[in-house]
Design a protein around this motif. Structure first.
Motif, PDB file in Angstrom:
ATOM      1  N   TYR A   1     -11.001  18.898 -21.329  1.00 50.86           N
ATOM      2  CA  TYR A   1     -11.464  19.554 -22.551  1.00 50.86           C
ATOM      3  C   TYR A   1     -12.364  20.735 -22.189  1.00 50.86           C
ATOM      4  O   TYR A   1     -13.318  20.583 -21.415  1.00 50.86           O
ATOM      5  N   PRO A   2     -12.071  21.936 -22.720  1.00 48.28           N
ATOM      6  CA  PRO A   2     -12.733  23.167 -22.255  1.00 48.28           C
ATOM      7  C   PRO A   2     -14.250  23.157 -22.380  1.00 48.28           C
ATOM      8  O   PRO A   2     -14.944  23.674 -21.503  1.00 48.28           O
ATOM      9  N   GLY A   3     -14.796  22.601 -23.457  1.00 46.77           N
ATOM     10  CA  GLY A   3     -16.239  22.569 -23.604  1.00 46.77           C
ATOM     11  C   GLY A   3     -16.913  21.764 -22.511  1.00 46.77           C
ATOM     12  O   GLY A   3     -17.973  22.136 -21.995  1.00 46.77           O
TER      13      GLY A   3
ATOM     14  N   LEU B   1     -15.836  19.387 -28.481  1.00 41.36           N
ATOM     15  CA  LEU B   1     -15.654  20.300 -27.352  1.00 41.36           C
ATOM     16  C   LEU B   1     -14.200  20.422 -26.911  1.00 41.36           C
ATOM     17  O   LEU B   1     -13.916  20.775 -25.773  1.00 41.36           O
ATOM     18  N   SER B   2     -13.287  20.143 -27.832  1.00 41.33           N
ATOM     19  CA  SER B   2     -11.867  20.259 -27.495  1.00 41.33           C
ATOM     20  C   SER B   2     -11.308  21.642 -27.782  1.00 41.33           C
ATOM     21  O   SER B   2     -10.160  21.930 -27.424  1.00 41.33           O
TER      22      SER B   2
ATOM     23  N   THR C   1      -6.690  23.711 -16.125  1.00 43.24           N
ATOM     24  CA  THR C   1      -8.131  23.691 -15.889  1.00 43.24           C
ATOM     25  C   THR C   1      -8.502  24.619 -14.738  1.00 43.24           C
ATOM     26  O   THR C   1      -9.486  25.375 -14.810  1.00 43.24           O
ATOM     27  N   LYS C   2      -7.720  24.583 -13.669  1.00 45.70           N
ATOM     28  CA  LYS C   2      -7.969  25.481 -12.537  1.00 45.70           C
ATOM     29  C   LYS C   2      -7.842  26.939 -12.970  1.00 45.70           C
ATOM     30  O   LYS C   2      -8.693  27.774 -12.644  1.00 45.70           O
ATOM     31  N   GLU C   3      -6.787  27.252 -13.731  1.00 46.08           N
ATOM     32  CA  GLU C   3      -6.595  28.622 -14.205  1.00 46.08           C
ATOM     33  C   GLU C   3      -7.727  29.038 -15.140  1.00 46.08           C
ATOM     34  O   GLU C   3      -8.192  30.182 -15.103  1.00 46.08           O
ATOM     35  N   TYR C   4      -8.177  28.116 -15.968  1.00 47.64           N
ATOM     36  CA  TYR C   4      -9.292  28.364 -16.884  1.00 47.64           C
ATOM     37  C   TYR C   4     -10.543  28.774 -16.107  1.00 47.64           C
ATOM     38  O   TYR C   4     -11.203  29.768 -16.433  1.00 47.64           O
TER      39      TYR C   4
ATOM     40  N   VAL D   1      -9.437  32.039 -22.842  1.00 47.05           N
ATOM     41  CA  VAL D   1      -8.429  31.603 -21.874  1.00 47.05           C
ATOM     42  C   VAL D   1      -7.465  30.674 -22.598  1.00 47.05           C
ATOM     43  O   VAL D   1      -7.777  29.510 -22.852  1.00 47.05           O
ATOM     44  N   PRO D   2      -6.307  31.176 -22.985  1.00 44.69           N
ATOM     45  CA  PRO D   2      -5.353  30.338 -23.720  1.00 44.69           C
ATOM     46  C   PRO D   2      -4.702  29.298 -22.813  1.00 44.69           C
ATOM     47  O   PRO D   2      -4.548  29.509 -21.608  1.00 44.69           O
ATOM     48  N   TYR D   3      -4.359  28.159 -23.388  1.00 41.27           N
ATOM     49  CA  TYR D   3      -3.582  27.144 -22.692  1.00 41.27           C
ATOM     50  C   TYR D   3      -2.615  26.543 -23.699  1.00 41.27           C
ATOM     51  O   TYR D   3      -2.645  26.888 -24.881  1.00 41.27           O
TER      52      TYR D   3
END
Length: 410
Positions: free
Chosen positions: A229-231, A53-54, A194-197, A23-25
């Motif tokens: 942070y995605p992780g 975890l970034s 974050t919501k889209e992720y 999921v790109p951001y």
């Protein structure tokens, strides 16, 4: 709650291995552009930084997938590596094995390869993870490689990666003598990202109605707790799934620290599994050979197939070492091996292990992930005298011989 109850046919929030979907951001795309730019420069040296975890590893793996098949790529984790191990790992990943070669021989051979490859293709690329842990001799070797030229261009592109302050990594780059240094700091996702992720990951896992699982209010709470942070987003989602009795998932949770989440959840299903079980990564020359979670009280390591972890090396004794779990602690014991046991490059006979410790057995490395054990405290009631050790060894061997669970490292 299991995956099916949440409408998920696949596990989308795994903590290790290749993600189900990328999921790109904005900052992730910026990191990819940064890596492409460094790779295209004639004097390419870059510093990719971000906290744990970034998404640093995700960005690197995504970039490597873009490279053509002829590209020469090496990735080395500098944790507890000396200069000889550092060069050996690079050579192996470029397709060469120089057994028992001195550091200077390895360095000269690698220079020749880099020049030859650059003369016919684009210069090879080297990713150095945990670059802030490079020692002086390793930094010197890296400097020699970067200074090697072919038609006035460097024959190696280097990306230094770390989660410490950028000044630390930049100082290492400056020690190499490189004048031009490109830097990129990974930023967290925004609330909208974050919501889209979360939505895209749920869709990829087979959930037709993501908001039936993660309502907008929960998306906001997860963003606030994870800082974007995605992780950390993945870990918090696993927590919510593990704790929930019904859908949609609730906003509150039991408040476990993020560092404990990984030990409470398995990577196959959203379940607590073995509480606080340490995880091991067995590697040789920078390449991971095996990943396992310690789900038993005692774990044998050695050359024999009767071990829980079999290491086929002449440097490793038949029964080299034993790991013992007790009271949340993980104890390493040397079983009177010929070549000894090392933890973080120091020889030990017994040692209570901490998170991120690295065990060395000959040329093999075993990294310990045990987030709930960050202080080296001796557990109460754990005896490590010779009699107790031999009794534990005999008991473990008897169990393994009966079950055959350890044959060929399972």
């Amino acid at each position: 709650m299991d995956l099916d109850t949440a409408g998920l046919h696949k596990h989308s929030f795994r903590l290790h291995g290749k993600p189900l979907t990328f999921v790109p951001y904005r900052s992730h795309e910026g990191a990819l552009d940064f890596l492409r730019e460094v790779y295209s420069q004639d004097q390419g040296l870059g510093v990719l930084e971000g906290p744990a975890l970034s998404g640093k590893t995700t960005a690197v793996e995504r970039f490597v997938q873009e490279l053509p098949p002829v590209a020469a790529v090496a990735r080395v984790d500098c944790t507890s590596l000396d200069s000889n191990e550092f060069l050996t790992s690079i050579l192996n990943q470029y397709g060469f094995e120089l057994d028992d070669s001195a550091t200077n021989e390895q360095l000269n051979f690698l220079k020749v390869f880099l020049v030859q490859h650059t003369s016919t293709n684009r210069a090879p690329i080297l990713f150095i993870e945990n670059a802030h842990e490079m020692d002086l001799t390793t930094t010197h070797c890296l400097g020699q490689l970067i200074k090697t030229r072919y038609h006035n261009q460097s024959v190696l592109r280097v990306i230094l990666i770390g989660d410490r302050c950028r000044e630390t990594i930049t100082s290492a780059a400056q020690m190499i003598g490189q004048q031009r240094i490109s830097e990129y700091l990974l930023q967290p996702m925004t609330a909208t990202e974050t919501k889209e992720y979360l939505v895209l990951k749920l869709l990829a896992a087979g959930c037709d109605e993501p908001e039936s699982v993660v309502p907008p209010r929960l998306c906001k709470d997860i963003f606030n707790e994870s800082k974007g942070y995605p992780g950390h987003v993945d870990r918090l989602m696993l927590l919510r799934l593990q704790e929930a009795d019904e859908l949609p998932l609730g906003s509150s949770h039991q408040g476990w620290p993020l560092t404990f989440v990984e030990d409470k959840l398995t990577d196959v299903a959203v379940d607590a599994g073995v509480e606080n079980a340490p995880e091991l990564f067995v590697s040789l020359n920078g390449k991971t050979l095996r990943q396992m979670r310690l789900d038993r009280e005692r774990t044998l390591i050695g050359r024999s197939e009767l071990n829980d972890i079999t290491i086929d090396s002449s440097c490793v004794s038949r029964y080299h070492a034993m790991l013992v779990r007790q009271g949340g602690a993980l104890l390493l014991m040397d079983l009177n091996s010929c070549n000894g046991v090392f933890v973080n490059s120091k020889r030990v006979t017994s040692r209570v292990l901490c998170h991120d410790d690295v065990i060395s057995l000959g040329d093999h490395r075993i990294k310990v992930l045990h987030s709930s054990s960050r202080q080296r405290v001796e557990p109460d009631g754990l005896s490590i005298d010779d009699t107790e050790t031999m009794k534990a060894l005999e008991d473990t061997l008897r169990i393994n011989t009966k079950t055959g669970a350890c044959a060929a490292g399972r």
